[in-house]
Design a protein around this motif. Structure first.
Motif, PDB file in Angstrom:
ATOM      1  N   ALA A 128      -1.480  32.926   8.022  1.00 58.18           N
ATOM      2  CA  ALA A 128      -1.386  34.391   7.953  1.00 58.18           C
ATOM      3  C   ALA A 128      -0.535  34.925   9.098  1.00 58.18           C
ATOM      4  CB  ALA A 128      -2.782  35.008   7.995  1.00 58.18           C
ATOM      5  N   ALA A 129      -0.689  34.355  10.284  1.00 61.98           N
ATOM      6  CA  ALA A 129       0.113  34.780  11.432  1.00 61.98           C
ATOM      7  C   ALA A 129       1.589  34.457  11.199  1.00 61.98           C
ATOM      8  CB  ALA A 129      -0.385  34.095  12.706  1.00 61.98           C
ATOM      9  N   GLN A 130       1.854  33.324  10.571  1.00 60.54           N
ATOM     10  CA  GLN A 130       3.241  32.946  10.270  1.00 60.54           C
ATOM     11  C   GLN A 130       3.855  33.950   9.291  1.00 60.54           C
ATOM     12  OE1 GLN A 130       3.863  28.861   9.103  1.00 60.54           O
ATOM     13  NE2 GLN A 130       5.738  29.332   8.033  1.00 60.54           N
ATOM     14  N   ALA A 131       3.124  34.307   8.256  1.00 63.21           N
ATOM     15  CA  ALA A 131       3.636  35.260   7.270  1.00 63.21           C
ATOM     16  C   ALA A 131       3.873  36.630   7.910  1.00 63.21           C
ATOM     17  CB  ALA A 131       2.667  35.377   6.098  1.00 63.21           C
ATOM     18  N   ALA A 132       2.944  37.062   8.759  1.00 66.07           N
ATOM     19  CA  ALA A 132       3.085  38.363   9.423  1.00 66.07           C
ATOM     20  C   ALA A 132       4.279  38.362  10.364  1.00 66.07           C
ATOM     21  CB  ALA A 132       1.808  38.712  10.180  1.00 66.07           C
ATOM     22  N   ALA A 133       4.454  37.299  11.123  1.00 68.25           N
ATOM     23  CA  ALA A 133       5.578  37.213  12.057  1.00 68.25           C
ATOM     24  C   ALA A 133       6.900  37.181  11.310  1.00 68.25           C
ATOM     25  CB  ALA A 133       5.428  35.980  12.943  1.00 68.25           C
ATOM     26  N   GLN A 134       6.919  36.479  10.190  1.00 67.65           N
ATOM     27  CA  GLN A 134       8.146  36.412   9.400  1.00 67.65           C
ATOM     28  C   GLN A 134       8.494  37.789   8.830  1.00 67.65           C
ATOM     29  OE1 GLN A 134       8.163  33.068   6.837  1.00 67.65           O
ATOM     30  NE2 GLN A 134      10.370  33.121   6.641  1.00 67.65           N
ATOM     31  N   SER A 135       7.483  38.483   8.330  1.00 70.54           N
ATOM     32  CA  SER A 135       7.710  39.834   7.789  1.00 70.54           C
ATOM     33  C   SER A 135       8.196  40.800   8.859  1.00 70.54           C
ATOM     34  CB  SER A 135       6.431  40.383   7.172  1.00 70.54           C
ATOM     35  OG  SER A 135       6.099  39.656   6.026  1.00 70.54           O
ATOM     36  N   ALA A 136       7.658  40.651  10.071  1.00 70.51           N
ATOM     37  CA  ALA A 136       8.014  41.546  11.169  1.00 70.51           C
ATOM     38  C   ALA A 136       9.316  41.142  11.849  1.00 70.51           C
ATOM     39  CB  ALA A 136       6.883  41.588  12.194  1.00 70.51           C
ATOM     40  N   GLY A 137       9.798  39.956  11.532  1.00 68.77           N
ATOM     41  CA  GLY A 137      11.013  39.468  12.186  1.00 68.77           C
ATOM     42  C   GLY A 137      10.793  39.119  13.646  1.00 68.77           C
ATOM     43  N   ASP A 138       9.557  38.798  13.993  1.00 70.15           N
ATOM     44  CA  ASP A 138       9.202  38.463  15.376  1.00 70.15           C
ATOM     45  C   ASP A 138       9.418  36.965  15.580  1.00 70.15           C
ATOM     46  OD1 ASP A 138       7.992  37.874  17.809  1.00 70.15           O
ATOM     47  OD2 ASP A 138       6.306  39.243  17.459  1.00 70.15           O
ATOM     48  N   ARG A 139      10.569  36.608  16.126  1.00 73.37           N
ATOM     49  CA  ARG A 139      10.958  35.214  16.270  1.00 73.37           C
ATOM     50  C   ARG A 139      10.025  34.419  17.180  1.00 73.37           C
ATOM     51  NH1 ARG A 139      16.543  34.175  14.991  1.00 73.37           N
ATOM     52  NH2 ARG A 139      16.688  32.824  16.807  1.00 73.37           N
TER      53      ARG A 139
ATOM     54  N   ALA B  62       7.677  31.292  15.890  1.00 80.02           N
ATOM     55  CA  ALA B  62       7.733  29.938  16.462  1.00 80.02           C
ATOM     56  C   ALA B  62       6.326  29.451  16.816  1.00 80.02           C
ATOM     57  CB  ALA B  62       8.631  29.916  17.685  1.00 80.02           C
ATOM     58  N   GLY B  63       5.529  30.316  17.435  1.00 83.12           N
ATOM     59  CA  GLY B  63       4.164  29.932  17.791  1.00 83.12           C
ATOM     60  C   GLY B  63       3.306  29.680  16.567  1.00 83.12           C
TER      61      GLY B  63
END
Length: 152
Positions: A44-55, A59-60
């Motif tokens: 879920a954190a990966q999907a949220a980071a990808q949607s937000a564009g938070d590189r 990575a984390g």
């Protein structure tokens, strides 16, 4: 600066993998549930980071997904011990040390161990010293001795 020198790719540089123990990934049923929860949270954190564009977050999260996926793939659920004659993974053990200090803890998998909550890893020196021993037996722990009072 010329755009020719700027990397235009969306690739995210992955962080180094978290170290994974070489020991068997023995877990309790509760430990498997926690691994699965951690994997779902990382996904879920990966999907949220990808949607937000938070590189950085991506990575984390990717590193956590790799770790928890590997731990889930290698997890071997050890059934609750039916016999309390000797210490095994999943047992709750009470010991008394030479200074009369009593300690009670449950022996669990590496990822579920939390000494503050009263659980220790099956890979810990204390657990390894206790495995296969019965109530009334004395074990050498951290340069001292302790007697096993109860196994449940």
């Amino acid at each position: 600066m010329s755009r020719a020198f700027v990397k235009e790719t969306e690739d995210v540089e992955d962080l180094p993998d978290r170290p994974i123990s070489d020991l068997p990934n023995d877990v309790t049923a509760e430990g498997l549930r926690r691994i699965e929860e951690a994997l779902a949270e990382a996904q879920a954190a990966q999907a949220a980071a990808q949607s937000a564009g938070d590189r950085a977050a991506l990575a984390g999260a990717r590193r956590d997904v790799r770790y928890w996926s590997a731990r889930r793939a290698t997890a071997a659920v050890i059934p609750e011990p039916a016999d309390n004659s000797v210490v095994r993974l999943g047992h709750t053990v009470t010991i008394v040390r030479e200074d009369d200090r009593r300690q009670t803890f449950r022996i669990v998998g590496e990822d579920e161990a939390d000494p503050v909550r009263g659980t220790i890893s099956h890979a810990s020196p204390l657990a390894r010293a206790l495995f296969g021993k019965g109530a009334g037996e004395v074990v050498v722990i951290a340069g001292g001795e302790a007697e096993i009072l109860e196994i449940r």
